[in-house]
Design an enzyme around this catalytic site. Structure first.
Site, PDB file in Angstrom:
ATOM      1  CG  ASP A  61      -1.721   1.211   1.465  1.00  0.00           C
ATOM      2  OD1 ASP A  61      -1.646   2.100   0.563  1.00  0.00           O
ATOM      3  OD2 ASP A  61      -2.549   1.107   2.416  1.00  0.00           O
ATOM      4  CE1 TYR A 153      -8.298  10.739  -8.692  1.00  0.00           C
ATOM      5  CE2 TYR A 153      -9.341  12.475 -10.188  1.00  0.00           C
ATOM      6  CZ  TYR A 153      -8.629  11.287  -9.971  1.00  0.00           C
ATOM      7  OH  TYR A 153      -7.953  10.906 -11.133  1.00  0.00           O
TER       8      TYR A 153
END
Ligand code: NAP
Length: 246
Positions: A61, A153
């Site tokens: 990750d 985002y």
């Protein structure tokens, strides 16, 4: 363009744009470390070995400091260096701001932006020592013009642009270039979530008249990674079919 004897790490490259970047860099280069959360990375590394290049999958990750440290340490143990970093991993959790949870904000900022900080910091030490490096981060047109429902985002992608311009200045004297690519709408899992009506509406706003392909982004990455792009740093290259062209 070719990148002989170069070692590249491409984050989030088990599918989509990242996969296309990994395969393209392998075609013109040598050794690719395919990072992703899941097993898809193994398939891409195998595909790369199938074209007689070195491909190594390292799962992890990229928003975790420990995983990023392991990603870079394992790359150095396997190949002795890292020349190119492509910060590609990204996710969306779209929501209008009034309904956006702390979790949706934090997750998107961590995976899209904190990861760029962590991975860049981890590879820089090695690039500075060898006085050569390429850092290329995948931003988005949305980080430039904004998009309703994507404040998290868009903020992360705008952050990548500020980060890129700052780090380019920090490391320019060390032979390292730092650039970003701002794709428009690219046919991938991320955009396949859209309805046919939304895709048609989008396409009508693209001057070239079609959604881009992952390969369109990968070709631009290969150029920025090449020796031929040596005098380009701190830039954001739009790969968007003309959408942001004014
Ligand atoms: P995608 O098909 O969803 O691929 C993203 C990849 O990143 C997936 O393989 C995903 O793995 C991986 N990933 C997610 N979280 C991760 C983490 N924490 N650590 C490591 N890997 C992780 O998306 P895409 O369309 O190829 O997008 C690639 C990049 O381009 C993203 O940064 C995206 O924001 C940017 N972009 C895309 C478009 C577009 O139109 N598609 C436009 C502009 C910018 P799993 O599948 O295993 O979760």
């Amino acid at each position: 363009m070719n990148l002989p004897n170069k070692v590249a790490i491409v984050t989030g490259s088990g599918q989509g744009i990242g996969r296309a970047i990994a395969v393209k860099l392998a075609e013109v280069g040598d050794t690719i470390v395919v990072n992703d959360l899941g097993e898809t990375a193994q398939g891409v590394a195998e595909e790369i070995r199938g074209i007689n290049r070195q491909g190594l999958a390292i799962l992890g990750d990229v928003s975790s400091t420990a995983d990023v440290t392991r990603l870079v340490d394992q790359t150095i143990s396997a190949y002795g260096k890292v020349d190119i970093l492509v910060n590609n991993a990204g996710i969306t959790r779209d929501q209008l701001l009034l309904r956006m949870s702390d979790e949706e904000w934090d997750k998107v900022l961590n995976v899209n932006l904190k990861s760029v900080f962590l991975c860049t910091r981890a590879v820089l030490r090695h690039m500075i020592r060898q006085r050569w490096g390429r850092i290329i981060s995948i931003a988005s047109i949305v980080g430039i013009v904004g998009n309703a429902g994507q404040a998290n985002y868009a903020s992360a992608k705008a952050g990548i642009i500020g980060f890129t311009r700052s780090i380019a200045k920090e490391v320019a004297s060390r032979g390292i270039t730092v650039n970003a690519i701002a794709p428009g709408f690219i046919d991938s899992a991320m955009t396949q979530k859209l309805s046919e009506k939304q895709r048609q509406e989008l396409t009508s706003r693209i001057p070239l008249g079609y959604l881009g392909t992952p390969r369109d982004v990968a070709d631009a990455v290969a150029f920025l990674a090449s020796e031929e792009a040596r005098y380009i740093t701190g830039q954001v290259l739009s790969v968007d079919g003309g959408m942001s062209g004014g």
